[in-house]
Scaffold this active site. Structure first.
Site, PDB file in Angstrom:
ATOM      1  N   ARG A   1     -55.826  11.882 -33.266  1.00 25.41           N
ATOM      2  CA  ARG A   1     -54.534  12.463 -33.640  1.00 25.41           C
ATOM      3  C   ARG A   1     -54.777  13.459 -34.766  1.00 25.41           C
ATOM      4  NH1 ARG A   1     -52.423  11.316 -29.221  1.00 25.41           N
ATOM      5  NH2 ARG A   1     -50.332  11.806 -29.959  1.00 25.41           N
TER       6      ARG A   1
ATOM      7  N   GLU B   1     -50.870  21.625 -34.466  1.00 21.71           N
ATOM      8  CA  GLU B   1     -50.952  22.154 -33.098  1.00 21.71           C
ATOM      9  C   GLU B   1     -49.554  22.328 -32.498  1.00 21.71           C
ATOM     10  OE1 GLU B   1     -51.816  18.703 -29.958  1.00 21.71           O
ATOM     11  OE2 GLU B   1     -53.337  18.705 -31.533  1.00 21.71           O
TER      12      GLU B   1
ATOM     13  N   HIS C   1     -56.573  20.185 -27.347  1.00 16.58           N
ATOM     14  CA  HIS C   1     -56.074  18.836 -27.026  1.00 16.58           C
ATOM     15  C   HIS C   1     -56.374  18.512 -25.561  1.00 16.58           C
ATOM     16  CE1 HIS C   1     -52.986  15.706 -28.568  1.00 16.58           C
ATOM     17  NE2 HIS C   1     -53.808  15.146 -27.690  1.00 16.58           N
TER      18      HIS C   1
END
Length: 318
Positions: free
Chosen positions: A236, A265, A283
């Site tokens: 994360r 992000e 990601h």
């Protein structure tokens, strides 16, 4: 008997939804399902498979008939799980399908980072050449180095196995220590957080985003790390204070970073993008067709188990 209605959001391989469609009346149209559309129509649905959208109070309030929300992945910090619980809505996640692909991405980033692949690629693409006999251009070998795993769950354990194939020694820190038998089986050693930070040659993060873990890797921690050490994050983004990391990378406090997730992000600061000692991916830890299909199938089983059989599966808000 009338079938339960399930809404699927995000872009998901339809092969992973086959069992879901056999059991329920499924709506899946990613081009149509904007947030505004979802808010307008969610009251019609019993279940929600959510991806690429926040499951906040506004969305939960719109789902007046919702019985279950399942995240299409292991992370659920984008869903207000306690508010959902207060509304009698089960929230579940998908811990199995993400394990191997996320561990693969973690180790890909680790190798690319410690061997300076971004910098090497940039040099060669620019038409230049360097002599890697010069120390400033050399990477780091993994044999006999120490991998520090922060969060020794399913993914962290898989990364540890990969690292041991390369001859690394593995230490770990977690809020819950493993049983001694499992530690022996995995060939890992528990250490306190401070020891992990000061000892590891590479630190890889596999903890959830919680109030106790947000920003835990910050300027003070980077100061404690070896200046030859690397940090890898495919967990994360909020685990790392991004601005502090940028300064640590600029000033040589640590040697480099491999990042699949970011605090801000999808907006990545120019200062981070300009650095040669960081490798970045969007990601993409589960970004394979096989992984996304398996995760969708796992999410489908969460919905089937609860809506058809009244058996919560992978529930995160008990």
């Amino acid at each position: 008997m009338k079938k339960a209605k399930v809404l699927v959001t995000g872009i998901i391989p339809e092969a992973g939804l086959s069992e879901l469609k056999k059991n329920f009346d499924v709506t899946y149209d990613p081009e149509k399902e904007t947030r505004s559309w979802v808010l307008e129509h969610l009251s019609e649905y019993d279940g929600l498979l959510i991806m690429g959208m926040k499951g906040d109070r506004e969305l939960i309030d719109a789902g007046t008939n919702l019985k279950i929300i399942t995240a299409n992945g292991v992370g659920f910090d984008h869903i207000d799980i306690e508010y959902a619980k207060s509304k009698g809505i089960v929230v579940s996640n998908c811990p199995q399908g993400v394990r191997v692909p996320t561990a693969e991405m973690t180790f890909t980033l680790l190798l690319a980072t410690v061997r300076h692949l971004h910098f090497y690629d940039k040099v060669v693409r620019s038409g230049n050449w360097i002599d890697v006999s010069e120390p400033q251009y050399m990477g780091m070998s993994l044999q006999d180095k120490i991998l520090g795993v922060y969060g020794m769950g399913r993914i962290g354990s898989q990364v540890a196995k990969f690292a041991q194939v390369f001859g690394m020694k593995v230490i770990y820190n977690d809020a819950h220590r493993l049983d001694s038998d499992l530690e022996q089986q995995l060939d890992v050693k528990y250490v306190d957080f401070d020891t992990l930070v000061k000892t590891a040659d590479v630190i890889t993060l596999h903890a959830p985003a919680l109030p106790s873990t947000e920003g835990i890797f910050n300027a003070d921690i980077f100061d404690k790390m070896k200046d030859t050490a690397y940090i890898i994050n495919a967990a994360r983004g909020v685990l790392i204070k991004q601005d502090d990391l940028i300064e640590a990378l600029k000033n040589g406090k640590i040697a480099g970073a491999g990042l699949d997730v970011f605090e801000t992000e999808p907006n990545i600061p120019q200062a981070l993008r300009d650095l040669d000692n960081v490798v970045m991916t969007p990601h993409a830890g589960t970004g394979t067709l096989e992984a996304r299909t398996a995760i969708a199938a796992e999410a489908s089983q969460n919905l089937i188990s609860y809506l058809r059989d009244n058996q919560p599966r992978n529930q995160v808000n008990k």
